[in-house]
Design an enzyme around this catalytic site. Sequence first.
Site, PDB file in Angstrom:
ATOM      1  CB  CYS A   1      -0.919  -0.001   1.220  1.00 52.44           C
ATOM      2  SG  CYS A   1      -2.088   1.381   1.267  1.00 52.44           S
ATOM      3  CB  CYS A   2       3.860   2.214   2.017  1.00 51.88           C
ATOM      4  SG  CYS A   2       3.243   2.442   3.706  1.00 51.88           S
TER       5      CYS A   2
ATOM      6  CB  CYS B   1      -0.961   4.168   8.812  1.00 53.87           C
ATOM      7  SG  CYS B   1      -1.703   3.171   7.503  1.00 53.87           S
TER       8      CYS B   1
ATOM      9  CB  CYS C   1       6.308   4.693   4.344  1.00 51.84           C
ATOM     10  SG  CYS C   1       7.259   6.086   3.714  1.00 51.84           S
TER      11      CYS C   1
ATOM     12  CB  CYS D   1      -1.997   7.304   5.837  1.00 56.00           C
ATOM     13  SG  CYS D   1      -1.265   7.503   4.204  1.00 56.00           S
TER      14      CYS D   1
END
EC number: 1.8.4.10
Length: 243
Positions: free
Chosen positions: A115-116, A201, A226, A198
Amino acid sequence: MNMTEISNLLTPLNLEQSLGKINELYGKDAVFTTSFGLEDQAITHAIFKNNYSIRVVTLDTGRLFRETYELHRLTLDKYGKQIETYFPNASDLEPFLLKNGPDSFYASIEQRKECCHIRKVIPLDRALKSAKIWITGIRKEQSGTRGDMPKVELDVAKDIIKVHPILDWTWEDTWTYVRENHIPYNSLHDKGYPSIGCAPCTRTIEPGEDFRAGRWWWENENTKECGLHWVDGKLTPKKEMKA
């Protein structure tokens, strides 16, 4: 200039001296990446106040805090300068979400890092595509993995020179600079968020916790990164700085 010459030139300089010299040598070929944290606001201020040509870039992951967007607006209003915004590619993000759903980063470290990668690393590669110098707001104090980083280094994965002009600043140094210069900052810093990423997170930290303990807090790994500053799974080490 080669890597060694740049390092020797910039290492002894303070924030504004470093940025001034980078601007003189590289101008728009230098990129500063901001996530609107306290450190980044200090560097943004120094760039905009001095009307440097250094490009200021941010990555909008699509999952940021409302307060971060408010600070983005306040920063534009205060300085009247451009901040380039890069978003994830729909062609990368949409299949990932279709397969895994919107919150799969909680399921495994691998999915979180993917995702990162989609939301940050790929957009960053686009932002740095034509750049010769990458400026960051990294400080040694932020985590143990950053303790031995040099002020100037080579990111071998991206083949770009990275400069960390406030590497040796403490958290108190950063606050002092921000307050003395009346720099707008993220209101979440007043609510226990020293490191802000984010929204899903990031959480507040408790007294005595590591600076980055609020990032990906559900993971057991000691290293909280990240992927923006990683090469082959680890932070760019000093030994990889080459002439």
